[in-house]
Design a protein around this motif. Sequence first.
Motif, short mmCIF file in Angstrom:
data_model
loop_
_atom_site.label_atom_id
_atom_site.label_comp_id
_atom_site.label_asym_id
_atom_site.label_seq_id
_atom_site.Cartn_x
_atom_site.Cartn_y
_atom_site.Cartn_z
N LYS A 270 -32.65 -23.75 -49.87
CA LYS A 270 -31.86 -24.42 -48.82
C LYS A 270 -32.72 -24.58 -47.57
O LYS A 270 -32.72 -25.63 -46.93
CB LYS A 270 -30.62 -23.59 -48.47
CG LYS A 270 -29.46 -23.77 -49.43
CD LYS A 270 -28.26 -22.99 -48.90
CE LYS A 270 -27.31 -22.60 -49.99
NZ LYS A 270 -26.24 -21.72 -49.54
N THR A 271 -33.47 -23.53 -47.23
CA THR A 271 -34.31 -23.60 -46.03
C THR A 271 -35.47 -24.57 -46.23
O THR A 271 -35.72 -25.46 -45.41
CB THR A 271 -34.88 -22.19 -45.71
OG1 THR A 271 -33.79 -21.31 -45.56
CG2 THR A 271 -35.71 -22.21 -44.44
N LEU A 272 -36.17 -24.42 -47.37
CA LEU A 272 -37.33 -25.29 -47.62
C LEU A 272 -36.94 -26.76 -47.67
O LEU A 272 -37.61 -27.62 -47.10
CB LEU A 272 -38.01 -24.91 -48.94
CG LEU A 272 -38.79 -23.59 -48.98
CD1 LEU A 272 -39.35 -23.36 -50.37
CD2 LEU A 272 -39.90 -23.61 -47.94
N SER A 273 -35.84 -27.04 -48.35
CA SER A 273 -35.49 -28.45 -48.56
C SER A 273 -34.92 -29.09 -47.30
O SER A 273 -34.84 -30.31 -47.20
CB SER A 273 -34.51 -28.61 -49.73
OG SER A 273 -33.30 -27.97 -49.45
N GLN B 138 -43.07 -34.88 -44.37
CA GLN B 138 -42.86 -36.32 -44.50
C GLN B 138 -43.49 -36.85 -45.79
O GLN B 138 -42.95 -37.74 -46.44
CB GLN B 138 -43.52 -36.98 -43.29
CG GLN B 138 -42.77 -38.08 -42.59
CD GLN B 138 -41.27 -38.18 -42.82
OE1 GLN B 138 -40.51 -37.30 -42.43
NE2 GLN B 138 -40.81 -39.24 -43.43
N ALA B 139 -44.64 -36.29 -46.18
CA ALA B 139 -45.34 -36.78 -47.38
C ALA B 139 -44.47 -36.58 -48.63
O ALA B 139 -44.43 -37.44 -49.52
CB ALA B 139 -46.67 -36.04 -47.55
N LEU B 140 -43.76 -35.46 -48.69
CA LEU B 140 -42.91 -35.20 -49.85
C LEU B 140 -41.71 -36.14 -49.83
O LEU B 140 -41.29 -36.68 -50.86
CB LEU B 140 -42.46 -33.74 -49.87
CG LEU B 140 -41.53 -33.32 -51.01
CD1 LEU B 140 -42.10 -33.72 -52.38
CD2 LEU B 140 -41.27 -31.81 -50.97
N GLY C 28 -38.89 -40.99 -52.15
CA GLY C 28 -38.47 -42.40 -52.06
C GLY C 28 -39.18 -43.25 -53.10
O GLY C 28 -38.55 -44.05 -53.82
N GLU C 29 -40.50 -43.05 -53.23
CA GLU C 29 -41.28 -43.85 -54.20
C GLU C 29 -40.79 -43.59 -55.62
O GLU C 29 -40.73 -44.50 -56.45
CB GLU C 29 -42.76 -43.47 -54.12
CG GLU C 29 -43.46 -44.06 -52.92
CD GLU C 29 -44.88 -43.53 -52.78
OE1 GLU C 29 -45.42 -42.97 -53.75
OE2 GLU C 29 -45.43 -43.68 -51.66
#
Length: 137
Positions: A16-19, A24-26, A31-32
């Motif tokens: 929960k914390t990490l996500s 921004q790169a992740l 999205g890609e």
Amino acid sequence: MTDRTVDNPFFARVWKTLSSSEPQALRRLRGENLTGLSGRVLEIGAGTGTNFAFYPPTVTEVVAIEPERHLAEVARDAAGLAPVPVTVSSDTAEKFSSVEPFDAVVCSLVLCSIDQPETVLRQLFSIVRPGGELRYL
Ligand SMILES: C[S@@+](CC[C@H](N)C(=O)[O-])C[C@H]1O[C@@H](n2cnc3c(N)ncnc32)[C@H](O)[C@@H]1O
């Protein structure tokens, strides 16, 4: 095939914390990974539902499975804010089955959490329609 229960409150708290503060790169890769999808999509191990915001409007329905109950709760909240219809179920990848095939299956950061990824991948290919896609991040 293993069908274990996923009950991991410690991981759920960490995830929960990490996500909630991903680089921004992740987010760009998320999205890609979903670009160009359409129709019915199955997402395996949705976590907190971080991908949901990235589904394009050409997707008509997302069925997301998330067996860890603390994460499924957060994913259900994220589903309510998603730009496309998303339902979250508590099945494991091993247990999930569907009579109606999917146009695509999405796996992101998830196969490493699964005991027998080869078995699950074979099952996912049987759930996707002929000519459908597996999108993997
Ligand atoms: C590292 S997290 C990634 C979450 C999400 N896919 C993302 O991209 O943020 C892995 C997820 O896989 C889920 N998971 C673990 N075992 C699973 C299984 N057997 N079937 C489906 N999901 C599983 C975990 O509960 C967790 O939410």
